[in-house]
Motif scaffolding. Structure first.
Motif, PDB file in Angstrom:
ATOM      1  N   SER A  22     -21.928  25.747  25.515  1.00  0.00           N
ATOM      2  CA  SER A  22     -22.426  26.692  26.552  1.00  0.00           C
ATOM      3  C   SER A  22     -23.961  26.711  26.605  1.00  0.00           C
ATOM      4  O   SER A  22     -24.528  26.490  27.331  1.00  0.00           O
ATOM      5  N   ALA A  26     -26.184  25.533  29.426  1.00  0.00           N
ATOM      6  CA  ALA A  26     -27.157  26.372  30.175  1.00  0.00           C
ATOM      7  C   ALA A  26     -28.559  25.844  30.221  1.00  0.00           C
ATOM      8  O   ALA A  26     -29.464  26.005  31.202  1.00  0.00           O
ATOM      9  N   GLU A  46     -14.310  30.366  33.942  1.00  0.00           N
ATOM     10  CA  GLU A  46     -15.496  31.467  34.425  1.00  0.00           C
ATOM     11  C   GLU A  46     -16.557  31.458  33.548  1.00  0.00           C
ATOM     12  O   GLU A  46     -18.004  31.544  33.849  1.00  0.00           O
ATOM     13  N   GLU A  47     -16.515  31.239  32.237  1.00  0.00           N
ATOM     14  CA  GLU A  47     -17.617  31.279  31.125  1.00  0.00           C
ATOM     15  C   GLU A  47     -18.536  30.041  31.439  1.00  0.00           C
ATOM     16  O   GLU A  47     -19.692  29.957  31.730  1.00  0.00           O
ATOM     17  N   ARG A  49     -18.815  28.339  34.334  1.00  0.00           N
ATOM     18  CA  ARG A  49     -19.437  28.754  35.837  1.00  0.00           C
ATOM     19  C   ARG A  49     -20.696  29.731  35.476  1.00  0.00           C
ATOM     20  O   ARG A  49     -21.532  29.661  36.082  1.00  0.00           O
ATOM     21  N   ARG A  50     -20.667  30.615  34.517  1.00  0.00           N
ATOM     22  CA  ARG A  50     -21.561  31.714  34.306  1.00  0.00           C
ATOM     23  C   ARG A  50     -22.700  30.784  33.646  1.00  0.00           C
ATOM     24  O   ARG A  50     -23.839  31.587  34.068  1.00  0.00           O
ATOM     25  N   VAL A  51     -22.523  30.081  33.003  1.00  0.00           N
ATOM     26  CA  VAL A  51     -23.733  29.326  32.352  1.00  0.00           C
ATOM     27  C   VAL A  51     -24.581  28.199  33.371  1.00  0.00           C
ATOM     28  O   VAL A  51     -25.342  27.598  32.965  1.00  0.00           O
TER      29      VAL A  51
END
Length: 165
Positions: A22, A26, A46-47, A49-51
């Motif tokens: 991650s 990021a 979703e994790e 996508r969040r990064v």
């Protein structure tokens, strides 16, 4: 070499990418590099996508898999590479390394980083099926490591010695 604009990361689970990569993803998205993560669907999409990564589902069975399921994975990786045309592909864990390098063979293959975090189970299991799996793994990893424009990274020195020594 031109600057990196797009990177593809392929692993056998979304969990592995989310838990171990991650921050890496990021950092690349913060530097305006388009990051695409590909794996079978799981609870960690979703994790990713969040990064800032775009996530794409690819078929990949757990374990050895059938010839049909492995062929489906090879075709999916090849299509993804052709559609995205990334400047760099990270193949993470043994199955993506072996199948991904088969998929990416040929002219115009991108730069590849093969990441092998651990192969302990493959070498500790007993029996005829395990012996065959080890031989396929040895062949696949050695082939991947020998490709031009690729780099193979082992997290365990013992694995590097087994595979390339």
């Amino acid at each position: 070499m031109a600057s990196l604009q797009k990177m593809l990361v392929i692993a056998n689970t979304d969990w592995f990418i989310a838990n171990f990569m991650s921050s890496f993803l990021a950092a690349h998205t913060r530097n305006r590099i388009e990051v695409v993560a590909a794996s079978p669907s799981g609870r960690h999409v979703e994790e990713l996508r969040r990064v800032g990564a775009r996530w794409v589902e690819i078929p990949m069975s757990r374990g050895r898999g059938s010839v049909r399921s492995n062929l489906a994975t090879i075709i999916a990786i090849r299509r993804l590479q052709m559609d995205l045309n990334p400047g760099l592909i990270h193949l993470v864990t043994a199955k993506p390394v072996v199948l991904g390098n088969l998929a990416l063979s040929g002219n115009g293959a991108p730069r590849v980083i093969n990441v092998l975090p651990g192969l302990g189970h493959a070498f500790s299991a007993r029996g005829i099926a395990s012996s065959i799996n080890r031989q396929v793994l040895l062949w696949g990893v050695r082939r991947a490591a020998a490709r031009p424009w690729s780099l193979t990274v082992f997290h365990q020195q013992a694995d590097a010695e087994r595979m390339l020594g």
